[in-house]
Scaffold this motif. Sequence first.
Motif, short mmCIF file in Angstrom:
data_model
loop_
_atom_site.label_atom_id
_atom_site.label_comp_id
_atom_site.label_asym_id
_atom_site.label_seq_id
_atom_site.Cartn_x
_atom_site.Cartn_y
_atom_site.Cartn_z
N GLY A 208 26.85 67.78 80.09
CA GLY A 208 28.20 68.33 80.12
C GLY A 208 28.55 68.97 81.45
N GLY A 209 27.56 69.02 82.35
CA GLY A 209 27.77 69.66 83.65
C GLY A 209 28.10 68.67 84.75
N TRP B 298 25.38 59.36 83.32
CA TRP B 298 26.20 59.93 84.40
C TRP B 298 27.46 59.12 84.61
N GLU B 299 28.52 59.80 85.01
CA GLU B 299 29.77 59.14 85.37
C GLU B 299 30.22 59.65 86.74
N THR B 300 30.58 58.74 87.62
CA THR B 300 31.12 59.12 88.92
C THR B 300 32.60 59.45 88.75
N PHE C 14 31.25 63.56 93.31
CA PHE C 14 31.37 64.47 92.17
C PHE C 14 31.05 63.66 90.93
N VAL C 15 29.94 63.99 90.27
CA VAL C 15 29.51 63.24 89.10
C VAL C 15 29.36 64.17 87.90
N MET D 130 27.73 73.71 86.90
CA MET D 130 27.93 72.87 88.05
C MET D 130 26.91 73.24 89.10
N VAL D 131 26.36 72.21 89.71
CA VAL D 131 25.44 72.38 90.83
C VAL D 131 26.14 71.79 92.05
N ALA D 132 26.15 72.53 93.16
CA ALA D 132 26.81 72.07 94.38
C ALA D 132 25.82 72.04 95.54
N ALA D 133 25.93 71.01 96.35
CA ALA D 133 25.13 70.88 97.58
C ALA D 133 26.10 70.49 98.69
#
Length: 103
Positions: free
Chosen positions: A29-30, A71-73, A99-100, A1-4
């Motif tokens: 998968g992330g 990608w899925e939202t 969050f995607v 997971m990448v968070a900003a």
Amino acid sequence: MVAACFLHSPIDFPRTSVLQRAAAAVAPGGYLLIVGHAEAPPWAWAQGHADHHFPIPTEELSTLQLDDANWETVIGEVVPREATGPDGQAATLHDTVVFVSRH
């Protein structure tokens, strides 16, 4: 997971580029989580920061330019939270949450 989280700046900052690079760093998968202010807090007028633009979820998703095939939202909404201002004032603030997931 990448968070900003809360990547807002009163100075020139390549926010879109940073968020696009963050999305590119997500492995299959992330997930990518972006959290930011959806509006200025009530006390921002006194501090001179109320004229800043705060993107809503659809704007965040649009600037990411994600391929719908990959990608899925999962979440794209504005959520409230209770906060206390610098002088102790209570307020309900609103934050953008995106969050995607990457297929």
